[in-house]
Design an enzyme around this catalytic site. Structure first.
Site, PDB file in Angstrom:
ATOM      1  N   SER A   1       4.726 -14.090  -8.002  1.00 31.36           N
ATOM      2  CA  SER A   1       5.837 -14.331  -8.928  1.00 31.36           C
ATOM      3  C   SER A   1       7.020 -14.879  -8.159  1.00 31.36           C
ATOM      4  O   SER A   1       7.112 -14.735  -6.930  1.00 31.36           O
ATOM      5  CB  SER A   1       6.231 -13.014  -9.614  1.00 31.36           C
ATOM      6  OG  SER A   1       7.467 -13.116 -10.285  1.00 31.36           O
TER       7      SER A   1
ATOM      8  N   TYR B   1       7.274  -3.707 -10.079  1.00 30.51           N
ATOM      9  CA  TYR B   1       6.655  -5.022 -10.220  1.00 30.51           C
ATOM     10  C   TYR B   1       7.129  -5.948  -9.108  1.00 30.51           C
ATOM     11  O   TYR B   1       6.327  -6.639  -8.471  1.00 30.51           O
ATOM     12  CB  TYR B   1       7.003  -5.598 -11.594  1.00 30.51           C
ATOM     13  CG  TYR B   1       6.327  -6.908 -11.916  1.00 30.51           C
ATOM     14  CD1 TYR B   1       5.031  -6.930 -12.437  1.00 30.51           C
ATOM     15  CD2 TYR B   1       6.975  -8.124 -11.730  1.00 30.51           C
ATOM     16  CE1 TYR B   1       4.403  -8.131 -12.749  1.00 30.51           C
ATOM     17  CE2 TYR B   1       6.357  -9.331 -12.038  1.00 30.51           C
ATOM     18  CZ  TYR B   1       5.075  -9.329 -12.549  1.00 30.51           C
ATOM     19  OH  TYR B   1       4.455 -10.516 -12.848  1.00 30.51           O
TER      20      TYR B   1
END
Length: 346
Positions: free
Chosen positions: A177, A190
């Site tokens: 990400s 996350y």
């Protein structure tokens, strides 16, 4: 020089930077006829193929006549995707899989070898997330994110590399990400897992090179926030619907993954926003942290609609969120229009 003036100058700089990336970037272009021929007959393993970007990659591979091993928790959806692949002219095998269980990844490898005798590309795309203040999110939920997003990627990467060493070649693609480089508030676990994936891949690339396995490549894909079912599947303790600003459509990431399966590159920020975030993280790290945190606070805490707490799909898959995209951008627009009509925002 005032803070407002500095902020305006930086905004202008990033706008110019975005536009230049939109013009020059080719990572997200669709693969042409020659690339499609190269994919035809190759064997791809996709961990996390039931919805979102994984499903998008799988269905596109079917159009290119690839062999696709589909792995995820929702067997019914995997069978649905497999039928689409076969109808398109590709081959597909379904393996019900929880990436957090090492034995499940070994079953995926065995199924791929039994059916297709080799693995050309292994893609780890499965992921879960939890949103909320670090001290309010149950610790077991945060550990579950680590089990899936980091430990699971270790399991998947180890399984793939063991096979690639036997073959002396192969491409491992791990989807991380933009948060690998700019961690965001209210997505602590996350962010930590995505940073971990980036470090895993870079260290692994070094080891493969130093031990003579130059034909085994490791790719880290770093998308911006993407409009996929992950927002509907998220565990959430913020009090408002999970979302993020300026979400990209999944096809950008799908195209990037497929392109890099043919021409691997170590780190691949996908699209103008992710590339700008990567640039900013390295050149303006403190500003990037401040800006990213403020943006996350606005969308994860201050902007509705209000929703109850949920564990989402952390522990068990949920039936909702079955497609490649999930309409999160449209839901945000509808909510904004509703609030405008009610006079809550101008």
């Amino acid at each position: 020089m005032s803070t407002k003036l500095i902020f305006r100058i930086l905004k202008s700089f990033f706008l110019i930077f975005f536009l230049s990336l939109l013009i020059t970037g080719c990572t997200t272009w669709k693969i042409g006829a020659s690339g499609q021929k190269k994919i035809s007959g190759k064997t791809y393993v996709i961990i996390g193929a039931s919805s979102g970007m994984g499903r998008g990659v799988a269905e596109q591979l079917g159009k290119y006549k690839a062999n696709v091993v589909l792995a995820a928790r929702r067997t019914d959806l995997l069978e649905e995707v497999a039928a689409i692949i076969r109808k398109s002219g590709g081959n597909a095998v379904v393996v019900t899989t929880d990436i957090s269980k090492q034995e499940d990844l070994q079953r995926v490898r065995n199924a791929a070898l039994k059916e297709f005798s080799k693995i050309d590309v292994w893609i780890n795309m499965a992921g879960v997330t939890v949103m909320g203040r670090f001290w309010e999110v149950p610790m077991e939920d945060q550990m579950r994110v680590i089990d899936v997003n980091l430990k699971g990627f270790f399991y998947g990467s180890r399984t793939a590399v063991e096979q690639f060493i036997i073959q002396r070649k192969g491409i491992l693609i791990n989807v991380a990400s933009a948060m690998s480089e700019i961690p965001l508030a209210y997505q602590t676990s996350y962010s930590a897992t995505k940073s971990g994936i980036r470090s895993l891949d870079l260290a692994l690339s070094q080891e493969l090179r130093l031990n003579g396995y130059d034909k085994i490549k490791v790719v880290t894909i770093e998308p911006w926030a993407v409009d996929t079912p992950i927002w509907r599947h998220a565990a959430n303790y913020t009090g408002v619907e999970p979302k993020m600003a300026m979400m990209d459509e999944p096809d950008k990431v799908v195209n990037a993954v497929l392109r890099k399966s043919l021409r691997p590159k170590k780190i691949v920020p996908v699209g103008a926003k992710a590339q700008a975030a990567s640039f900013s993280a390295n050149v303006f790290p403190r500003f990037s942290e401040w800006f990213g945190g403020n943006m996350s606070h606005k969308y994860q805490i201050e902007t509705g609609p209000e929703v109850p707490d949920t564990q989402g799909s952390l522990y068990e898959p949920i039936p909702e969120g079955r497609g490649i995209d999930d309409g999160a951008n449209e839901r945000m627009k509808e909510h904004k229009m509703k609030e405008k009509k009610q006079g809550k925002i101008k």
